[in-house]
Write a protein that holds these residues in place. Structure first.
Motif, PDB file in Angstrom:
ATOM      1  N   GLY A  39       0.928  -1.154   0.062  1.00 31.26           N
ATOM      2  CA  GLY A  39      -0.066  -0.282   0.037  1.00 31.26           C
ATOM      3  C   GLY A  39       0.982   1.027   0.065  1.00 31.26           C
ATOM      4  N   ALA A  40       1.894   1.288   0.792  1.00 29.95           N
ATOM      5  CA  ALA A  40       2.923   2.217   0.917  1.00 29.95           C
ATOM      6  C   ALA A  40       3.567   2.764  -0.373  1.00 29.95           C
ATOM      7  CB  ALA A  40       3.601   2.193   2.130  1.00 29.95           C
ATOM      8  N   ARG A  46       6.506   7.530  -3.359  1.00 19.15           N
ATOM      9  CA  ARG A  46       7.069   6.902  -2.277  1.00 19.15           C
ATOM     10  C   ARG A  46       8.010   5.836  -3.023  1.00 19.15           C
ATOM     11  NH1 ARG A  46       2.042   7.961   0.678  1.00 19.15           N
ATOM     12  NH2 ARG A  46       1.067   5.998   0.004  1.00 19.15           N
ATOM     13  N   LEU A  47       7.462   5.303  -4.168  1.00 19.87           N
ATOM     14  CA  LEU A  47       7.978   4.210  -4.797  1.00 19.87           C
ATOM     15  C   LEU A  47       9.461   4.852  -5.194  1.00 19.87           C
ATOM     16  CD1 LEU A  47       8.244   1.256  -5.877  1.00 19.87           C
ATOM     17  CD2 LEU A  47       6.818   2.065  -7.682  1.00 19.87           C
ATOM     18  N   HIS A  79       4.703  11.847   3.034  1.00 18.41           N
ATOM     19  CA  HIS A  79       5.259  10.484   2.358  1.00 18.41           C
ATOM     20  C   HIS A  79       6.273   9.740   3.135  1.00 18.41           C
ATOM     21  CE1 HIS A  79       2.876  10.920  -1.245  1.00 18.41           C
ATOM     22  NE2 HIS A  79       3.352  12.339  -1.436  1.00 18.41           N
ATOM     23  N   PHE A  80       7.209  10.434   3.575  1.00 21.77           N
ATOM     24  CA  PHE A  80       8.330   9.977   4.392  1.00 21.77           C
ATOM     25  C   PHE A  80       7.616   9.062   5.627  1.00 21.77           C
ATOM     26  CE2 PHE A  80      11.045  12.420   2.002  1.00 21.77           C
ATOM     27  CZ  PHE A  80      11.922  11.624   1.722  1.00 21.77           C
ATOM     28  N   LYS A  81       6.669   9.760   6.246  1.00 23.67           N
ATOM     29  CA  LYS A  81       6.013   9.175   7.307  1.00 23.67           C
ATOM     30  C   LYS A  81       5.051   7.714   7.055  1.00 23.67           C
ATOM     31  CE  LYS A  81       2.506  10.209  11.075  1.00 23.67           C
ATOM     32  NZ  LYS A  81       1.524  11.086  11.546  1.00 23.67           N
ATOM     33  N   ALA A  82       4.497   7.925   5.905  1.00 21.96           N
ATOM     34  CA  ALA A  82       4.239   6.732   5.244  1.00 21.96           C
ATOM     35  C   ALA A  82       4.975   5.566   5.175  1.00 21.96           C
ATOM     36  CB  ALA A  82       3.226   6.908   4.196  1.00 21.96           C
ATOM     37  N   LEU A  83       6.175   5.768   4.724  1.00 23.52           N
ATOM     38  CA  LEU A  83       7.109   4.887   4.462  1.00 23.52           C
ATOM     39  C   LEU A  83       7.682   4.277   5.508  1.00 23.52           C
ATOM     40  CD1 LEU A  83       9.036   6.525   1.404  1.00 23.52           C
ATOM     41  CD2 LEU A  83       7.713   4.419   1.247  1.00 23.52           C
ATOM     42  N   ARG A  84       7.721   5.232   6.677  1.00 23.39           N
ATOM     43  CA  ARG A  84       8.263   4.617   7.938  1.00 23.39           C
ATOM     44  C   ARG A  84       7.128   3.878   8.769  1.00 23.39           C
ATOM     45  NH1 ARG A  84       7.501   7.102  12.875  1.00 23.39           N
ATOM     46  NH2 ARG A  84       7.022   9.032  11.938  1.00 23.39           N
ATOM     47  N   GLU A  85       5.886   4.238   8.632  1.00 28.47           N
ATOM     48  CA  GLU A  85       5.100   3.474   9.499  1.00 28.47           C
ATOM     49  C   GLU A  85       4.668   2.121   8.698  1.00 28.47           C
ATOM     50  OE1 GLU A  85       1.707   6.417   9.883  1.00 28.47           O
ATOM     51  OE2 GLU A  85       2.647   7.332  11.776  1.00 28.47           O
ATOM     52  N   ALA A  86       4.844   2.054   7.506  1.00 27.10           N
ATOM     53  CA  ALA A  86       4.773   0.774   6.971  1.00 27.10           C
ATOM     54  C   ALA A  86       5.932  -0.185   7.411  1.00 27.10           C
ATOM     55  CB  ALA A  86       4.409   1.045   5.276  1.00 27.10           C
ATOM     56  N   GLY A  87       7.029   0.436   7.713  1.00 25.82           N
ATOM     57  CA  GLY A  87       8.220  -0.482   7.946  1.00 25.82           C
ATOM     58  C   GLY A  87       9.104  -0.581   6.840  1.00 25.82           C
ATOM     59  N   PRO A 123      10.732   4.290 -13.323  1.00 22.83           N
ATOM     60  CA  PRO A 123       9.774   5.299 -13.190  1.00 22.83           C
ATOM     61  C   PRO A 123       9.522   6.047 -14.480  1.00 22.83           C
ATOM     62  CG  PRO A 123      11.803   6.117 -12.310  1.00 22.83           C
ATOM     63  CD  PRO A 123      12.001   4.618 -12.595  1.00 22.83           C
ATOM     64  N   GLU A 124       8.227   6.322 -14.641  1.00 28.76           N
ATOM     65  CA  GLU A 124       7.833   7.316 -15.802  1.00 28.76           C
ATOM     66  C   GLU A 124       8.498   8.804 -15.627  1.00 28.76           C
ATOM     67  OE1 GLU A 124       3.595   7.431 -16.992  1.00 28.76           O
ATOM     68  OE2 GLU A 124       3.779   5.206 -16.953  1.00 28.76           O
TER      69      GLU A 124
END
Length: 126
Positions: A39-40, A46-47, A79-87, A123-124
């Motif tokens: 999901g992240a 983020r990718l 975005h950085f928080k989402a990546l961290r919280e996803a692990g 990436p595009e």
């Protein structure tokens, strides 16, 4: 290169220096969930962040300015928080600056091959 083949990309894993600040809260390795990680990673920005960390890391960890993403700080913080919280990433606070790196060993232990797919992704152009 034939259609369907991807160029092999080497993931850069730099040694952890001594004396780092403690990481910000993150899930334990055993608590990493594939659906949360995917999901992240489903967000193209983020990718792109994770891919850049995997392939272009110049230091052990990097501040958000290193990525040169041209987005407002509030957007990048999200975005950085989402990546961290996803692990996916580990963040540490250095004074006023947060620096990130990918949890390569943890993700490879839980989801073998996932980071190789991220590194191979092209990436595009924005």
């Amino acid at each position: 290169m034939q259609t369907g083949q991807r160029e092999a990309r080497t993931i850069r894993v730099l040694p952890e220096p001594e004396g780092l600040p403690d990481p910000l809260p993150e899930p334990d390795v055993a608590d990493l969930r594939l659906e949360t990680v995917l999901g992240a990673l489903s967000d193209p920005l983020r990718l792109r962040i994770v891919r850049k960390l995997l392939l272009e890391a110049e230091e052990f960890d990097h501040p958000c300015g290193w990525f040169e993403l041209g987005r407002p700080k509030s957007t990048l913080t999200h975005h950085f928080k989402a990546l961290r919280e996803a692990g996916i990433t580990r963040q540490r606070q250095y004074g006023l600056e947060r620096r990130s790196h990918v949890r390569v060993a943890d993700l490879n232990a839980r989801f073998p091959g996932l980071l190789d797919l991220v590194a191979a992704w092209t990436p595009e152009e924005p």
